[in-house]
Structures are given as C-alpha cells and as structure tokens.
Design a protein around this motif. Structure first.
Motif, PDB file in Angstrom:
ATOM      1  N   ALA A   1       0.797  -1.122   0.042  1.00 27.90           N
ATOM      2  CA  ALA A   1       0.158  -0.111  -0.111  1.00 27.90           C
ATOM      3  C   ALA A   1       0.658   1.427  -0.123  1.00 27.90           C
ATOM      4  O   ALA A   1       0.604   2.180  -0.670  1.00 27.90           O
ATOM      5  CB  ALA A   1      -0.922   0.082   1.228  1.00 27.90           C
ATOM      6  N   PHE A   2       2.024   1.347   0.746  1.00 24.32           N
ATOM      7  CA  PHE A   2       2.608   2.477   1.052  1.00 24.32           C
ATOM      8  C   PHE A   2       4.020   2.807   0.355  1.00 24.32           C
ATOM      9  O   PHE A   2       4.473   3.625   0.157  1.00 24.32           O
ATOM     10  CB  PHE A   2       2.777   2.955   2.461  1.00 24.32           C
ATOM     11  N   ILE A   3       4.532   1.500  -0.293  1.00 24.00           N
ATOM     12  CA  ILE A   3       5.754   1.757  -0.901  1.00 24.00           C
ATOM     13  C   ILE A   3       5.526   1.430  -2.594  1.00 24.00           C
ATOM     14  O   ILE A   3       5.740   2.181  -3.476  1.00 24.00           O
ATOM     15  CB  ILE A   3       6.653   0.862  -0.348  1.00 24.00           C
ATOM     16  N   ASN A   4       4.769   0.346  -2.612  1.00 32.57           N
ATOM     17  CA  ASN A   4       4.683   0.112  -4.088  1.00 32.57           C
ATOM     18  C   ASN A   4       3.361   0.823  -4.465  1.00 32.57           C
ATOM     19  O   ASN A   4       3.078   1.075  -5.849  1.00 32.57           O
ATOM     20  CB  ASN A   4       4.093  -1.439  -4.399  1.00 32.57           C
ATOM     21  N   ARG A   5       2.646   1.411  -3.744  1.00 32.08           N
ATOM     22  CA  ARG A   5       1.529   2.167  -3.960  1.00 32.08           C
ATOM     23  C   ARG A   5       0.424   1.476  -4.773  1.00 32.08           C
ATOM     24  O   ARG A   5      -0.160   1.848  -5.637  1.00 32.08           O
ATOM     25  CB  ARG A   5       1.873   3.514  -4.819  1.00 32.08           C
ATOM     26  N   GLU A   6       0.183   0.283  -4.354  1.00 34.10           N
ATOM     27  CA  GLU A   6      -0.712  -0.728  -5.008  1.00 34.10           C
ATOM     28  C   GLU A   6      -1.665  -1.072  -3.999  1.00 34.10           C
ATOM     29  O   GLU A   6      -2.029  -2.170  -3.354  1.00 34.10           O
ATOM     30  CB  GLU A   6      -0.090  -2.205  -5.266  1.00 34.10           C
ATOM     31  N   LEU A   7      -2.305   0.032  -3.534  1.00 37.83           N
ATOM     32  CA  LEU A   7      -3.597   0.102  -2.314  1.00 37.83           C
ATOM     33  C   LEU A   7      -4.673  -1.002  -2.744  1.00 37.83           C
ATOM     34  O   LEU A   7      -4.950  -1.441  -1.704  1.00 37.83           O
ATOM     35  CB  LEU A   7      -4.247   1.528  -2.472  1.00 37.83           C
ATOM     36  N   ASN A   8      -4.835  -1.120  -3.989  1.00 37.00           N
ATOM     37  CA  ASN A   8      -6.132  -1.992  -4.303  1.00 37.00           C
ATOM     38  C   ASN A   8      -5.730  -3.527  -3.870  1.00 37.00           C
ATOM     39  O   ASN A   8      -6.330  -4.457  -3.414  1.00 37.00           O
ATOM     40  CB  ASN A   8      -6.512  -1.905  -5.589  1.00 37.00           C
ATOM     41  N   TYR A   9      -4.548  -3.984  -4.502  1.00 36.46           N
ATOM     42  CA  TYR A   9      -3.995  -5.373  -4.041  1.00 36.46           C
ATOM     43  C   TYR A   9      -3.597  -5.420  -2.846  1.00 36.46           C
ATOM     44  O   TYR A   9      -4.031  -6.563  -2.293  1.00 36.46           O
ATOM     45  CB  TYR A   9      -2.608  -5.411  -4.951  1.00 36.46           C
ATOM     46  N   ALA A  10      -3.393  -4.331  -2.158  1.00 39.05           N
ATOM     47  CA  ALA A  10      -3.101  -4.522  -0.578  1.00 39.05           C
ATOM     48  C   ALA A  10      -4.283  -4.831   0.249  1.00 39.05           C
ATOM     49  O   ALA A  10      -4.555  -5.516   1.063  1.00 39.05           O
ATOM     50  CB  ALA A  10      -2.353  -3.293  -0.046  1.00 39.05           C
ATOM     51  N   ALA A  11      -5.425  -4.252  -0.252  1.00 34.92           N
ATOM     52  CA  ALA A  11      -6.792  -4.469   0.441  1.00 34.92           C
ATOM     53  C   ALA A  11      -7.143  -5.834  -0.001  1.00 34.92           C
ATOM     54  O   ALA A  11      -7.524  -6.484   1.093  1.00 34.92           O
ATOM     55  CB  ALA A  11      -7.697  -3.514  -0.358  1.00 34.92           C
TER      56      ALA A  11
END
Lengths: 450, 323
Positions: free
Chosen positions: B280-290
């Motif tokens: 979420a915070f480094i790769n900025r892949e919020l959706n996948y993190a969710a």
C-alpha cells in the motif's frame, strides 16, 4: 430480527455508495499550474503585502531560524512549520493529503529523487512563471538540473551531497598509505594493505544503502534511470558500466576487504567510532554527521575526493540532498513561492543553512563565500573540508535522472541487491534481478519502458 | 425474546403477577426500547464509522485496480487471483504458519508452567515474580524490538560478546536464516506474561474444595495440576491459543521494526500483514493490498473457528464420557 437485518443492508449499501463518492473525488488533483502567464513584480508585491497564512512541511532541524528571517522581511505572511516525519513517512502523508484533496501544505521539502513522482501526479506548481527561471544561474548546474530537468522548475534546491572519501589518516598510515587512493584500483590495494596491517576495513558498503550505490553509479557515468515527465521511463540498472561497478565491489567484499554492515544504526556508528572502518565513502553532509558520531576520533580524519575509475579523471556523484517545492493545491502560490525561494536563495538565510544546520549548499554565492569555504575543521586535522567539497561539487555529472516511483526502486533494491550484498554474493547478477523487478513494476503501472 | 424478559425484570413484581393490561405494557416496553437503543447508539455509531465503513471501503477497493498511469478501473477478482498466484504472499503465510506451530506451543507451555508454579503458592515473593514476568508486556513493542536489536547485535551486543568470550564464535541472530527464530524469541518474551496472567486468573477461580478432596485422596501437586487444574482452565487456555493464532498471523511490529536493523533479512513480504503495508505505502498498490488484507482476515477467521470447533467437539465428547 428481520427488520434489523434489512437496516444493516441499507447501512452497508450506504457506506459502499459513500466509498464510491470518496474515490470519485480523488480523481483530479488540480492541474500542474501550467498555462499561467508570467507573474509580474506587482503581483508579487501585492501578494506579499496581503495577510496570508502558509504551511510548510519539512524535517530540517531548526528551520524556524530561516522562517523567522522570512517573516521579518514579509511581516504580513505567517508561516506554520510542521515536521510530519523524515523521508518515507513525510512522503506518505504528503501523498495522502494530496489524494484526499485537503490538508496538504503550501510548501514541502522534497528530496531530488522524489520530485518526479510528484510531477507525475501533477502535484507540484511550476515555479518558472514565478521568477524561478531567473535564479537558475545562482546554483551549481547539476543541482539545478535536478529540480528543472526541462523548462519547468519544480522546486528550489536546498542542499546537496556531492560524494567524497572520509578516512582515518592514522589507520591508513599504519598500513603505509600516506596519500588517499586516487583511483579505485589503488583503493582496492589500500584496502588489502589496511586489512593486513590493522584488521580494519577500509570502508563499509551499507548492504541496503541504495543511495550510496547509486552515487557510485552516478560517478561512473551510469545512467540507470530516465523519465520524460509523462508516461515513458528508461530503466537500465544492469548496463555493462553498472556491472563493472558491481563487479568491483563484489571482489572487494568477497575478499573480505570491505564490510557490508547495514548503516545508520548503533553497530555502524560504533564501527565508525572505534576503527572497525578506516573510512567512509560519503556525501558532503557526511563530515559534520561523522563529527557527531565519532567524537572520540577528532583530528584523526581527513577528507579527499572519491577515487577515480581512470587516472587523472576528476568526477563525482551525488548522494542525498533536498529541495523545497510548492504544492499545486496551494491557495497562495505567490507567497508560497517566495517562501521557498527566500529560504534557499536569500544570502543570509542560505548562509545560515550551510553554517548552522550544516546543509551542504548548492548556492554558488555560499560556495564562494570565504566565511564558508575557508573554515578549518579541527575534526579533520585543520583541513578546509568545505572547500574540498565545494570543488568536488563542480565535478558532479550534470545529467542524472530519477524514476517517478523511487519508493519502489529503493525497496526493490533492498530485496534484490541488499540481500546479495549482505550474503557476499554476485552483485552484478543482483542488478539483473533488480532490473527485472523495476521493468515489470513499471509496466504493471502502465508506463512505457524504454 | 428480549422483550418479555426485560419487561418482567423492570416491573419486578414481588411474585409473578397477573399479566398487565396490554396497552400499558406496550408503552413501557417502547420506552425501554428507546432507552436501550439510545444507550447502544454511541457504540453503533463508532462501530459503523470506524470499523464497518473502512472495512466495506477496503473490500470495495479490492475489486479495483489503480495504476500510476491510467488511473483506476474495475478489476473484478483480478487482485484475488493475483494473490493466489503470488509467491510472496504464500511465502509470508508459510513463515507465520511456521511461527505459529513453533512459537505458540513454546510460549503457552511456558506460560502455563509459570501460572501453575505461581498458583501452588510455594514460590517466595510470588507477587514480585508475577509482576516481573508480566512486565515485558507493558514495554512498548518499539522499545522491545530496539532493545533486542541491541542484544542481538553481532559486534557489540552482549550475547555475541559472551559467545565470543567462551569461544563459540559470533552468532548471527539477524541473518536471513535466523531472523525468524530471533523474532520468536522476542514475541515469546513479550507475551508470556500476558498469557500467564490469563491462565493464573482462571486458576484462582477453581473452587478450593476440589483440591481438598484431591489431597484427601492422596494426590500430589503434579497429579492435581494434570487432573484438576489444567482441565478446569481449558477455556482460558483456548482463549490464549486463539489470541496467539490471531497475533501470529498479524505479525507486523516486529518485522517492521527489525527491518531497520536487518533490512537484508526482513523482506518486504516477510509476513502477510507487513506485505500488505508495503504494497500500500511503498509500491502504492492500495487495491492489491486491500485484497491481501481481506484474504488474511478470512484465513484468520477460518483457522480460529476451526480451533474453537475442535475444542467444542472435544468438550462434548468428554461430557458424554463422564456420563
């Protein structure tokens, strides 16, 4: 029972709709402040005489001093300085505020390598129309290129980190080395001599310290990254030149002449203080940092330029440094620009940043000021360390770019390069793995990779 | 069903009175209901805004895909299928599973032993000992991990110095191969007291008569512990087991903090929770993190449920056996 369940469904449905609305809102963040005519001096004068409140996010210690100078010059402007964290936490909060559409500051500290990521999201104000164009010659060229890769000016440079070599004169002398190694080849021989004679490592290569390695690349003329400001990136971290640098370090590490301890933690501080490391290949902010870390060894250290790849060459790289940028969402762009400019351009303010906060200056006027360059440092045996780094600063390659997702680049470096360096493995092979990760991430994110 | 119950209690007639006239009763009930709803309203407001809404929002996010170039678009189950094929996610899960099967039995075994030992009342200064064992739990995780980082240090850490002193060479507690073990040690140290207190409190609630009876029968301390104490506090033990399962799956603080000391050993996907954070915070892949976070939550719920179910079955079987 039945009734309560249906209410729950309605409530859940409601929050889902709320979610939709929320994401709908995050789409646009306001254009990058282009297409505005030139701002005239009258505009600026008018803005600076209007009572205005500005917010400034930075982690530079004691920046209140310079902000006070600004407020004295412009009594109508009231600046609130907030430190929301150093490095990653700072950027995370900045991005969240930008995406939320509120709560972002007017001016924010941004390290050079993170500027492209904020350009990509159109979060920064182009300062060229505000007069930033006119001050470009007041900065060393390579530093200005960092904030202004093309016509636009995205920030005002604050400090830089041209790289040099800090070493323990006494330990090297014990090994019979009286002159700092001029070439990397000599450096390798010196490493051998130092290890045999004293048991010390000539220096430490921080296993996960991407900034240091990228600085070495920079010196060697490697161009690992490129970004056109839009949708195209260049990724070339495993070029032959980069692999040559990698092989050099692999050999030294595998021969146990260079340690690979993780840096900037207690063990490492002690290593610098007690002679485990006889040197530190670092940036211009290193000398003062070291003074605080290895107090007990005062007078034993010396500073020199980085060893060179070719004899007679004189080039360096950069590691670290920051700039101050104005957010595109700022409601007072003129005052915000003047703040960013004043702090880093006003002679008195810039001078105090260099002599009190010890930020190494990119401003030509400070680099030429005798009060700065002629300073003799006792810790370095009376050497004029500032003068040395001012000279090094002129040898930094002017054309070095970053990718618009350096957070990922660094984290991926830790995963691929960091683990290999720590395991004393083949660093050149890790470059291939790093390249693969970066390319696949860039493609997944929709960039065109060249 | 709660209707009639609360009404009778509130009216509290001395003896079971004849049913009240329906109208009066309804008015009273309604008033009480209103009060009841008012009382739970703050809870529900907070529950909905702070828990349910973010959860729903995260679930909603997990069905989208957001790119740095091109913005957000609906992705269906793509994030979930990606998670199922993601070796980093499975690697992290494998690591916490290993953590679970090794660390949790050791920690709970020790906690149980200590609780039983304190409960016998034979140890002198048991109150001080109890406090000392519990103290690590009161130390903030940040400080605990930094402290252990110092203790584990290869050059100047006391453990390494002692090991070198007796000629064992320098043990590397922070290498990729040993970091999980080092982390188990930290977590055990942190939570042993917490679990011990839960078990100890349950032990204190066992009626004394049982012990008297056992002593008359000539049972020793070990026999009493094995046949009376442990079976009596089984629900408390189950509670600590379930807490520990959840805690293991959610490991975050320790990898996150140890990353500062041993970034080469702690990968970004070291534990699933830490992986979700980095996504979420480094790769900025919020959706996948969710999506990862949702899968993890689901897994924790299933595992906890299975453990509880197994225990219930066993209890039922035991009860039948007694009969």
């Amino acid at each position: 029972m039945r009734k309560s369940r249906s209410t729950a469904v309605v409530l859940l449905g409601g929050t889902a709709v709320l979610g939709l609305v929320l994401t709908g809102c995050t789409g646009g963040t306001g254009g990058g402040g282009e297409a505005q005519g030139e701002i005239t001096q009258e505009d600026i004068d008018a803005a600076m005489e209007t009572p205005t409140e500005l917010t400034f996010w930075t982690w530079v210690p004691d920046i209140d001093q310079q902000v006070a100078m600004f407020e004295e010059t412009y009594p109508e402007i009231d600046v609130t300085v907030e430190n929301v964290g150093q490095g990653l936490p700072h950027y995370q909060k900045l991005r969240s505020a930008i995406e939320a559409g509120e709560g972002a500051p007017d001016v924010a500290q941004v390290e050079y390598q993170y500027i492209p990521s904020f350009v990509l999201s159109e979060s920064l104000l182009d300062l060229a129309p505000y007069g930033a164009d006119d001050i470009s010659d007041d900065y060393v060229e390579w530093a200005w290129n960092q904030v202004s890769p093309d016509e636009a000016v995205w920030a005002i440079p604050q400090d830089v980190g041209p790289m040099g070599n800090l070493y323990r004169e006494d330990i090297l002398a014990t090994a019979g080395i009286t002159e700092p190694p001029a070439t990397w080849e000599e450096y390798a021989q010196a490493a051998q001599a130092v290890k045999e004679a004293t048991g010390s490592y000539i220096s430490n290569l921080g296993a996960t310290q991407a900034g240091q390695m990228i600085g070495f690349f920079w010196q060697a003329g490697v161009k690992p990254f490129g970004y056109d400001g839009a949708e195209t990136v260049t990724i070339d971290v495993n070029s032959d030149e980069a692999k040559a640098v990698a092989d050099y370090w692999t050999q030294l590490i595998q021969a146990d002449l260079i340690s690979t301890d993780v840096d900037f933690n207690d063990e490492w501080y002690q290593g610098l203080a007690n002679g485990k490391y006889a040197g530190w290949l670092t940036a211009a902010w290193g000398p003062v940092f070291l003074q605080g870390t290895a107090e007990g060894t005062s007078g034993l250290w010396r500073a020199a330029p980085l060893p060179q790849w070719e004899e007679g060459e004189n080039v360096s790289g950069n590691w670290g440094g920051s700039s101050d940028a104005v957010l595109a969402t700022s409601e007072n762009p003129i005052a915000a620009y003047v703040l960013a400019e004043f702090i880093n351009h006003d002679q008195e303010s810039a001078m105090s940043l260099a002599t009190e906060q010890f930020l190494f200056p990119p401003q030509v006027s400070v680099l030429e000021d005798p009060a700065f360059v002629d300073l003799k440092s006792e810790f370095y045996g009376g050497q004029e360390v500032n003068k040395l780094f001012a000279e090094i600063s002129e040898t930094v390659d002017t054309d070095f770019q970053w990718l618009p997702f350096m957070d990922y680049v660094y984290s991926s470096y830790e995963e691929t390069m960091g683990t290999q360096i720590a395991a004393k493995g083949d660093i050149a092979a890790a470059l291939d793995a790093w390249q693969d990760q970066l390319v696949s991430y860039a493609e997944d994110q929709g960039f065109t990779v060249e | 069903m709660s209707h009639s119950h609360s009404a009778t209690v509130a009216d509290a007639p001395p003896r079971r009175a004849a049913p009240m006239p329906p109208r009066r009763r309804n008015a009273a009930t309604r008033r009480q209901h209103r009060a009841a709803y008012l009382f739970i309203l703050p809870f529900f407001a907070v529950f909905l805004t702070m828990l349910v809404a973010p959860l729903v929002y995260a679930g909603y996010l997990s069905f989208f895909e957001s790119r740095l170039i091109g913005g957000e678009q609906f992705a269906g189950l793509a994030n979930y299928t990606r998670a199922f094929a993601d070796p980093n996610f499975w690697g992290g899960l494998g690591r916490v599973a290993l953590f679970l099967v090794i660390q949790v039995p050791i920690m709970l075994g020790l906690a149980l032993f200590l609780a039983l030992a304190l409960d016998t009342g034979r140890a002198r200064g048991s109150r001080t000992i109890r406090l000392l064992i519990f103290m690590p739990y009161a130390v903030p995780a940040v400080i605990a991990t930094l402290m252990w980082g110092y203790l584990y240090g290869p050059d100047f850490g006391p453990l390494a110095q002692i090991a070198r002193g007796i000629g064992w060479g320098t043990p590397d507690f922070l290498s990729p191969g040993s970091i999980l073990g080092s982390m188990m040690n930290i977590v055990t140290w942190e939570f042993i007291g917490y679990n011990m207190i839960i078990m100890y409190a349950a032990l204190r609630a066992i009626p004394m008569e049982l012990y008297e009876a056992a002593e008359i029968e000539g049972a020793g301390q070990f026999r009493i512990a094995w046949s009376i104490k442990i079976p009596s506090i089984r629900p408390a033990i189950l509670l600590t087991v379930i807490f520990s399962i959840i805690g293991s799956f959610q490991l975050f603080n320790e990898p996150s903090l140890l990353n500062a000391i041993a970034p080469d050993a702690i990968t970004n996907s070291f534990t699933p929770n830490y992986y979700a954070y980095n996504l979420a915070f480094i790769n900025r892949e919020l959706n996948y993190a969710a999506a990862i976070a949702f899968l993890l939550g689901l897994l924790i719920a299933v595992v906890s449920y299975v453990v509880q179910l197994g225990e219930q079955r066993r209890e039922r079987r035991d009860r039948k056996g007694l009969r």
